[in-house]
Design a protein around this motif. Sequence first.
Motif, PDB file in Angstrom:
ATOM      1  N   ALA A  60      -0.821  -6.781  -8.321  1.00  0.00           N
ATOM      2  CA  ALA A  60      -0.626  -8.220  -8.455  1.00  0.00           C
ATOM      3  C   ALA A  60      -1.950  -8.921  -8.733  1.00  0.00           C
ATOM      4  N   VAL A  61      -1.900  -9.959  -9.552  1.00  0.00           N
ATOM      5  CA  VAL A  61      -3.071 -10.803  -9.794  1.00  0.00           C
ATOM      6  C   VAL A  61      -3.273 -11.713  -8.585  1.00  0.00           C
ATOM      7  N   ALA A  71     -10.130 -12.778   1.501  1.00  0.00           N
ATOM      8  CA  ALA A  71      -9.852 -11.345   1.660  1.00  0.00           C
ATOM      9  C   ALA A  71      -8.948 -10.876   0.533  1.00  0.00           C
ATOM     10  N   VAL A  72      -9.273  -9.733  -0.048  1.00  0.00           N
ATOM     11  CA  VAL A  72      -8.493  -9.176  -1.149  1.00  0.00           C
ATOM     12  C   VAL A  72      -7.247  -8.493  -0.591  1.00  0.00           C
ATOM     13  N   LEU A  73      -6.108  -8.728  -1.230  1.00  0.00           N
ATOM     14  CA  LEU A  73      -4.841  -8.153  -0.801  1.00  0.00           C
ATOM     15  C   LEU A  73      -4.557  -6.874  -1.593  1.00  0.00           C
ATOM     16  N   PHE A  74      -4.036  -5.864  -0.895  1.00  0.00           N
ATOM     17  CA  PHE A  74      -3.726  -4.586  -1.524  1.00  0.00           C
ATOM     18  C   PHE A  74      -2.282  -4.212  -1.217  1.00  0.00           C
ATOM     19  N   ASN A  75      -1.466  -4.058  -2.270  1.00  0.00           N
ATOM     20  CA  ASN A  75      -0.044  -3.766  -2.059  1.00  0.00           C
ATOM     21  C   ASN A  75       0.352  -2.352  -2.459  1.00  0.00           C
ATOM     22  N   THR A  76      -0.640  -1.511  -2.820  1.00  0.00           N
ATOM     23  CA  THR A  76      -0.339  -0.156  -3.277  1.00  0.00           C
ATOM     24  C   THR A  76      -1.282   0.834  -2.614  1.00  0.00           C
ATOM     25  N   GLU A  77      -0.718   1.954  -2.167  1.00  0.00           N
ATOM     26  CA  GLU A  77      -1.517   3.019  -1.554  1.00  0.00           C
ATOM     27  C   GLU A  77      -1.467   4.256  -2.452  1.00  0.00           C
ATOM     28  N   THR A  78      -2.617   4.633  -2.999  1.00  0.00           N
ATOM     29  CA  THR A  78      -2.687   5.898  -3.729  1.00  0.00           C
ATOM     30  C   THR A  78      -2.461   7.048  -2.757  1.00  0.00           C
ATOM     31  N   PHE A  79      -3.050   6.924  -1.569  1.00  0.00           N
ATOM     32  CA  PHE A  79      -2.729   7.807  -0.450  1.00  0.00           C
ATOM     33  C   PHE A  79      -3.150   7.102   0.833  1.00  0.00           C
ATOM     34  N   ASP A  80      -2.539   7.501   1.938  1.00  0.00           N
ATOM     35  CA  ASP A  80      -2.864   6.940   3.251  1.00  0.00           C
ATOM     36  C   ASP A  80      -2.586   8.009   4.304  1.00  0.00           C
ATOM     37  N   VAL A  81      -3.625   8.734   4.685  1.00  0.00           N
ATOM     38  CA  VAL A  81      -3.500   9.797   5.676  1.00  0.00           C
ATOM     39  C   VAL A  81      -3.901   9.230   7.033  1.00  0.00           C
ATOM     40  N   GLY A  82      -2.936   9.041   7.916  1.00  0.00           N
ATOM     41  CA  GLY A  82      -3.229   8.527   9.242  1.00  0.00           C
ATOM     42  C   GLY A  82      -2.697   7.135   9.503  1.00  0.00           C
ATOM     43  N   GLY A  83      -1.996   6.540   8.531  1.00  0.00           N
ATOM     44  CA  GLY A  83      -1.411   5.221   8.750  1.00  0.00           C
ATOM     45  C   GLY A  83      -2.450   4.134   8.935  1.00  0.00           C
ATOM     46  N   LEU A  84      -3.428   4.083   8.043  1.00  0.00           N
ATOM     47  CA  LEU A  84      -4.523   3.123   8.164  1.00  0.00           C
ATOM     48  C   LEU A  84      -4.187   1.757   7.579  1.00  0.00           C
TER      49      LEU A  84
END
Length: 201
Positions: A60-61, A71-84
């Motif tokens: 998203a723009v 703060a920059v918003l991030f809506n996509t996880e390329t990977f997330d090991v550990g539920g961060l």
Amino acid sequence: MSLPILLKNWLSTLPTKASPASTDRILWYDQAGNASKAQTKAQLDAQLGYRLACLLTTTAVQSVSATTATAVLFNTETFDVGGLHSTSVNTSRITIPAGGDGLWLFAHTVTFTAAYIEQGSDRQSYIRRNGASAERHAAVRITMPPYTSALPSLTGATIVRAVATDYFEVVVFSERDINLPAAPGGVPNWQTSFSATRLGD
């Protein structure tokens, strides 16, 4: 074969109904049947060789108002090991899970649009802890050059000591209103991103 490897192989054969949370606790028992040690799943994962880490991007723009730390918003996880990270709640944050105390490497890239409008203005990005303090060595700054077809980017990284429940964000600041594109010019390699990796104790 070592005990951790045997345990890891055994765990992989067990049927599961749901993925355990990093805060779930595992009890170890001695030969007499007494509980001798308790570990969180995050601690056991680290012992078995799993590396807590995540890489975040956005589709998203995002608009950033002038002279406002955002703060920059991030809506996509390329990977997330550990539920961060969560893609639905507090999406700007990477949060240290239970059992994740130690040294962490954080890195970020922020790419901006409309370079030709911002000539002479300053733009900054940095990593912020717990909504308050900026981490040393993670801040970067650029003064916009004359018009260029290249999109300006800021990239920074730092190693910090963190404890469970600490959360980190990428914050941007600009003297003019700007946009953060999702994939500038259709080139994903330039995409705004945020990553974290636990290095050890």
